[in-house]
Design a protein around this motif. Structure first.
Motif, PDB file in Angstrom:
ATOM      1  N   ALA A   4      47.474  40.260  54.094  1.00 46.16           N
ATOM      2  CA  ALA A   4      47.782  41.601  53.606  1.00 46.16           C
ATOM      3  C   ALA A   4      47.863  41.628  52.082  1.00 46.16           C
ATOM      4  N   GLU A  30      44.482  41.857  50.688  1.00 45.37           N
ATOM      5  CA  GLU A  30      43.937  43.197  50.881  1.00 45.37           C
ATOM      6  C   GLU A  30      44.435  44.139  49.791  1.00 45.37           C
ATOM      7  N   ARG A  31      45.708  44.016  49.426  1.00 44.80           N
ATOM      8  CA  ARG A  31      46.278  44.884  48.392  1.00 44.80           C
ATOM      9  C   ARG A  31      45.807  44.490  46.999  1.00 44.80           C
ATOM     10  N   HIS A  32      45.712  43.199  46.758  1.00 45.30           N
ATOM     11  CA  HIS A  32      45.362  42.677  45.435  1.00 45.30           C
ATOM     12  C   HIS A  32      44.236  41.643  45.571  1.00 45.30           C
ATOM     13  N   ASP A  73      43.580  45.381  39.989  1.00 40.01           N
ATOM     14  CA  ASP A  73      43.384  46.005  41.296  1.00 40.01           C
ATOM     15  C   ASP A  73      42.135  46.881  41.303  1.00 40.01           C
TER      16      ASP A  73
END
Length: 258
Positions: free
Chosen positions: A116, A119-121, A48
Protein backbone atom coordinates in the motif's frame (compact mmCIF):
# COMPACT_ATOMS: atom_id res chain seq x y z
CA UNK A 1 18.61 0.75 -15.53
CA UNK A 2 16.51 3.10 -13.41
CA UNK A 3 18.59 5.56 -11.45
CA UNK A 4 18.28 5.09 -7.70
CA UNK A 5 18.93 7.52 -4.90
CA UNK A 6 20.73 5.92 -1.97
CA UNK A 7 19.37 6.62 1.47
CA UNK A 8 21.88 7.14 4.22
CA UNK A 9 24.11 9.12 1.87
CA UNK A 10 24.11 12.38 3.78
CA UNK A 11 26.16 13.54 6.71
CA UNK A 12 25.23 11.14 9.55
CA UNK A 13 25.14 13.77 12.26
CA UNK A 14 23.00 16.18 10.26
CA UNK A 15 20.72 13.41 8.94
CA UNK A 16 20.06 11.88 12.35
CA UNK A 17 19.53 15.30 13.90
CA UNK A 18 16.85 16.09 11.34
CA UNK A 19 15.28 12.64 11.47
CA UNK A 20 14.89 12.83 15.22
CA UNK A 21 14.00 16.54 15.32
CA UNK A 22 17.13 17.45 17.23
CA UNK A 23 19.02 19.57 14.72
CA UNK A 24 20.86 22.53 16.11
CA UNK A 25 18.72 25.56 16.76
CA UNK A 26 19.41 28.94 18.23
CA UNK A 27 20.72 30.64 15.11
CA UNK A 28 20.60 34.38 15.28
CA UNK A 29 18.30 36.29 13.01
CA UNK A 30 14.59 36.25 12.19
CA UNK A 31 12.45 33.23 12.96
CA UNK A 32 12.39 30.79 9.99
CA UNK A 33 9.25 30.97 7.85
CA UNK A 34 9.06 27.21 7.46
CA UNK A 35 10.21 23.99 9.10
CA UNK A 36 11.97 20.87 7.86
CA UNK A 37 8.58 19.12 7.90
CA UNK A 38 7.14 21.71 5.49
CA UNK A 39 10.07 21.10 3.17
CA UNK A 40 9.50 17.34 3.35
CA UNK A 41 5.81 17.78 2.55
CA UNK A 42 6.58 19.92 -0.51
CA UNK A 43 9.24 17.47 -1.71
CA UNK A 44 6.92 14.50 -1.23
CA UNK A 45 4.21 16.20 -3.28
CA UNK A 46 6.66 16.68 -6.16
CA UNK A 47 7.90 13.08 -5.97
CA UNK A 48 4.33 11.74 -5.80
CA UNK A 49 3.32 13.70 -8.89
CA UNK A 50 6.44 13.43 -11.04
CA UNK A 51 8.71 10.79 -9.57
CA UNK A 52 11.96 11.00 -7.67
CA UNK A 53 14.09 11.96 -10.72
CA UNK A 54 12.15 15.24 -10.89
CA UNK A 55 13.07 16.11 -7.32
CA UNK A 56 15.74 18.71 -6.67
CA UNK A 57 16.35 21.32 -4.02
CA UNK A 58 15.61 24.00 -6.62
CA UNK A 59 12.24 22.44 -7.50
CA UNK A 60 11.27 22.25 -3.85
CA UNK A 61 12.33 25.86 -3.30
CA UNK A 62 10.21 26.98 -6.25
CA UNK A 63 7.21 25.08 -4.92
CA UNK A 64 7.59 26.78 -1.55
CA UNK A 65 8.21 30.22 -3.02
CA UNK A 66 11.69 30.64 -1.55
CA UNK A 67 15.20 30.77 -2.94
CA UNK A 68 17.19 27.59 -3.28
CA UNK A 69 19.84 29.00 -0.95
CA UNK A 70 17.32 29.67 1.81
CA UNK A 71 16.08 26.08 1.57
CA UNK A 72 19.46 24.83 2.75
CA UNK A 73 18.83 26.46 6.13
CA UNK A 74 16.11 23.85 6.69
CA UNK A 75 17.64 20.77 5.02
CA UNK A 76 21.37 20.71 4.17
CA UNK A 77 21.11 18.73 0.91
CA UNK A 78 18.97 16.41 -1.17
CA UNK A 79 20.57 13.40 0.56
CA UNK A 80 19.16 14.42 3.94
CA UNK A 81 15.87 15.40 2.32
CA UNK A 82 15.38 11.96 0.80
CA UNK A 83 16.08 10.34 4.16
CA UNK A 84 13.45 12.54 5.78
CA UNK A 85 10.91 11.82 3.05
CA UNK A 86 11.24 8.06 3.44
CA UNK A 87 11.11 8.09 7.22
CA UNK A 88 8.04 10.33 7.25
CA UNK A 89 6.33 8.18 4.61
CA UNK A 90 6.96 5.12 6.78
CA UNK A 91 5.41 7.00 9.69
CA UNK A 92 2.02 6.89 7.96
CA UNK A 93 2.14 3.09 7.63
CA UNK A 94 0.01 1.35 10.28
CA UNK A 95 1.56 -1.22 12.60
CA UNK A 96 -0.07 -4.57 13.43
CA UNK A 97 -2.46 -4.15 16.33
CA UNK A 98 -3.21 -6.48 19.21
CA UNK A 99 -6.15 -8.04 17.36
CA UNK A 100 -3.69 -9.80 15.06
CA UNK A 101 -2.49 -12.93 16.80
CA UNK A 102 0.41 -15.01 15.57
CA UNK A 103 3.54 -14.18 13.63
CA UNK A 104 2.05 -15.15 10.27
CA UNK A 105 -0.89 -12.76 10.48
CA UNK A 106 1.40 -9.97 11.64
CA UNK A 107 3.97 -10.46 8.89
CA UNK A 108 1.19 -10.65 6.29
CA UNK A 109 -0.18 -7.33 7.57
CA UNK A 110 3.29 -5.74 7.42
CA UNK A 111 3.86 -6.96 3.86
CA UNK A 112 0.48 -5.70 2.65
CA UNK A 113 1.10 -2.31 4.20
CA UNK A 114 4.38 -2.05 2.28
CA UNK A 115 2.44 -2.77 -0.92
CA UNK A 116 0.00 0.00 0.00
CA UNK A 117 2.88 2.38 0.73
CA UNK A 118 4.31 1.83 -2.76
CA UNK A 119 0.87 2.49 -4.22
CA UNK A 120 0.66 5.83 -2.40
CA UNK A 121 4.28 6.82 -2.98
CA UNK A 122 5.72 4.99 -6.03
CA UNK A 123 8.98 6.92 -5.65
CA UNK A 124 9.97 4.78 -2.66
CA UNK A 125 10.84 2.08 -5.22
CA UNK A 126 13.52 4.41 -6.60
CA UNK A 127 15.34 4.38 -3.28
CA UNK A 128 18.24 2.05 -2.60
CA UNK A 129 17.73 1.20 1.07
CA UNK A 130 20.88 -0.76 1.84
CA UNK A 131 21.70 1.93 4.43
CA UNK A 132 18.23 2.97 5.55
CA UNK A 133 17.65 6.28 7.28
CA UNK A 134 17.52 5.26 10.95
CA UNK A 135 14.81 7.67 11.94
CA UNK A 136 12.04 7.01 14.48
CA UNK A 137 9.54 5.69 11.94
CA UNK A 138 11.93 3.36 10.11
CA UNK A 139 13.09 1.92 13.42
CA UNK A 140 9.49 1.54 14.58
CA UNK A 141 8.68 -0.58 11.51
CA UNK A 142 11.80 -2.68 12.04
CA UNK A 143 10.81 -3.15 15.68
CA UNK A 144 7.31 -4.30 14.65
CA UNK A 145 8.79 -6.91 12.31
CA UNK A 146 11.20 -8.28 14.90
CA UNK A 147 8.46 -8.32 17.55
CA UNK A 148 6.31 -10.40 15.19
CA UNK A 149 9.14 -12.95 15.04
CA UNK A 150 10.00 -12.84 18.72
CA UNK A 151 9.04 -15.83 20.83
CA UNK A 152 9.25 -18.28 17.91
CA UNK A 153 12.40 -19.96 19.13
CA UNK A 154 14.64 -18.16 16.65
CA UNK A 155 18.02 -16.77 17.62
CA UNK A 156 18.56 -13.03 17.23
CA UNK A 157 20.63 -13.53 14.08
CA UNK A 158 17.94 -15.77 12.60
CA UNK A 159 15.24 -13.17 13.24
CA UNK A 160 17.36 -10.61 11.40
CA UNK A 161 17.85 -12.96 8.46
CA UNK A 162 14.15 -13.81 8.30
CA UNK A 163 13.28 -10.10 8.28
CA UNK A 164 15.75 -9.60 5.41
CA UNK A 165 14.24 -12.47 3.42
CA UNK A 166 10.77 -10.98 3.81
CA UNK A 167 12.01 -7.51 2.87
CA UNK A 168 13.82 -8.86 -0.19
CA UNK A 169 10.69 -10.66 -1.38
CA UNK A 170 8.52 -7.57 -0.91
CA UNK A 171 11.01 -5.31 -2.69
CA UNK A 172 11.29 -7.68 -5.67
CA UNK A 173 7.55 -8.16 -6.00
CA UNK A 174 6.93 -4.42 -5.84
CA UNK A 175 9.48 -3.76 -8.57
CA UNK A 176 7.88 -6.36 -10.86
CA UNK A 177 4.44 -4.82 -10.28
CA UNK A 178 5.85 -1.39 -10.99
CA UNK A 179 7.39 -2.55 -14.27
CA UNK A 180 4.00 -3.93 -15.31
CA UNK A 181 2.37 -0.55 -14.64
CA UNK A 182 5.16 1.37 -16.36
CA UNK A 183 5.10 -0.63 -19.60
CA UNK A 184 1.32 -0.33 -19.77
CA UNK A 185 1.52 3.44 -19.29
CA UNK A 186 4.33 3.93 -21.80
CA UNK A 187 2.94 1.62 -24.47
CA UNK A 188 -0.68 2.68 -24.05
CA UNK A 189 -1.91 -0.92 -24.16
CA UNK A 190 -2.65 -3.52 -21.51
CA UNK A 191 -0.91 -6.87 -21.21
CA UNK A 192 -4.01 -8.56 -22.62
CA UNK A 193 -3.97 -6.28 -25.67
CA UNK A 194 -0.25 -6.92 -26.15
CA UNK A 195 -0.80 -10.68 -26.04
CA UNK A 196 -3.61 -10.38 -28.58
CA UNK A 197 -1.25 -8.53 -30.91
CA UNK A 198 1.65 -10.96 -30.71
CA UNK A 199 -0.27 -14.23 -30.50
CA UNK A 200 -1.07 -14.61 -34.24
CA UNK A 201 2.55 -13.84 -35.13
CA UNK A 202 3.89 -16.14 -32.42
CA UNK A 203 1.76 -19.03 -33.66
CA UNK A 204 3.51 -18.77 -37.03
CA UNK A 205 6.88 -19.50 -35.42
CA UNK A 206 6.16 -21.69 -32.40
CA UNK A 207 5.20 -25.35 -32.68
CA UNK A 208 3.07 -26.35 -29.65
CA UNK A 209 4.52 -29.86 -29.85
CA UNK A 210 7.95 -28.42 -29.06
CA UNK A 211 6.68 -26.39 -26.09
CA UNK A 212 3.72 -28.41 -24.77
CA UNK A 213 3.84 -27.15 -21.18
CA UNK A 214 4.10 -23.49 -22.20
CA UNK A 215 1.35 -23.93 -24.78
CA UNK A 216 -0.94 -25.41 -22.14
CA UNK A 217 -0.23 -22.50 -19.79
CA UNK A 218 -0.85 -20.00 -22.58
CA UNK A 219 -4.19 -21.59 -23.40
CA UNK A 220 -5.21 -21.44 -19.75
CA UNK A 221 -4.23 -17.78 -19.58
CA UNK A 222 -6.36 -16.98 -22.62
CA UNK A 223 -9.38 -18.67 -21.08
CA UNK A 224 -8.99 -16.96 -17.70
CA UNK A 225 -8.21 -13.48 -18.96
CA UNK A 226 -7.27 -10.92 -16.33
CA UNK A 227 -3.94 -9.24 -15.81
CA UNK A 228 -2.70 -5.80 -14.93
CA UNK A 229 -2.56 -4.61 -11.33
CA UNK A 230 -5.01 -7.28 -10.17
CA UNK A 231 -2.74 -10.01 -11.49
CA UNK A 232 0.29 -8.36 -9.89
CA UNK A 233 -1.46 -8.23 -6.53
CA UNK A 234 -2.55 -11.87 -6.83
CA UNK A 235 1.02 -12.84 -7.66
CA UNK A 236 2.27 -10.84 -4.67
CA UNK A 237 -0.17 -12.56 -2.33
CA UNK A 238 0.70 -16.02 -3.69
CA UNK A 239 4.43 -15.43 -3.34
CA UNK A 240 4.01 -14.00 0.15
CA UNK A 241 2.12 -17.11 1.27
CA UNK A 242 4.87 -19.36 -0.10
CA UNK A 243 7.58 -17.35 1.66
CA UNK A 244 5.67 -17.68 4.92
CA UNK A 245 5.12 -21.39 4.27
CA UNK A 246 8.87 -21.79 4.00
CA UNK A 247 9.41 -19.89 7.23
CA UNK A 248 6.81 -22.03 9.00
CA UNK A 249 8.53 -25.21 7.83
CA UNK A 250 11.87 -23.84 9.01
CA UNK A 251 10.44 -23.06 12.45
CA UNK A 252 8.94 -26.55 12.75
CA UNK A 253 12.29 -28.07 11.86
CA UNK A 254 14.11 -25.88 14.39
CA UNK A 255 11.67 -26.88 17.14
CA UNK A 256 11.92 -30.55 16.21
CA UNK A 257 15.70 -30.41 16.56
CA UNK A 258 15.59 -28.48 19.84
Amino acid sequence: MTHKDFTGGGDPQRSLGLLWGRQETGRRGPKPRFSAEKVVAAATAIADAEGLPALSMRRVAEAMGVSAMSLYTYVPSKAELVDLMFDRAMGAVPDPDDDLSGWRARLTFIARQRWALAERHPWVLDLALHRPPLGPNVLKKAEATIQALDGMGLAEEEMTLVAEVLQNYIAGALQVAREARDIERRSGITDEQWLELIEPVLQQHVDPATYPALSRIGEGRRKRGGGGLGASLASFEFGLERVLDGLEAYIRERHALA
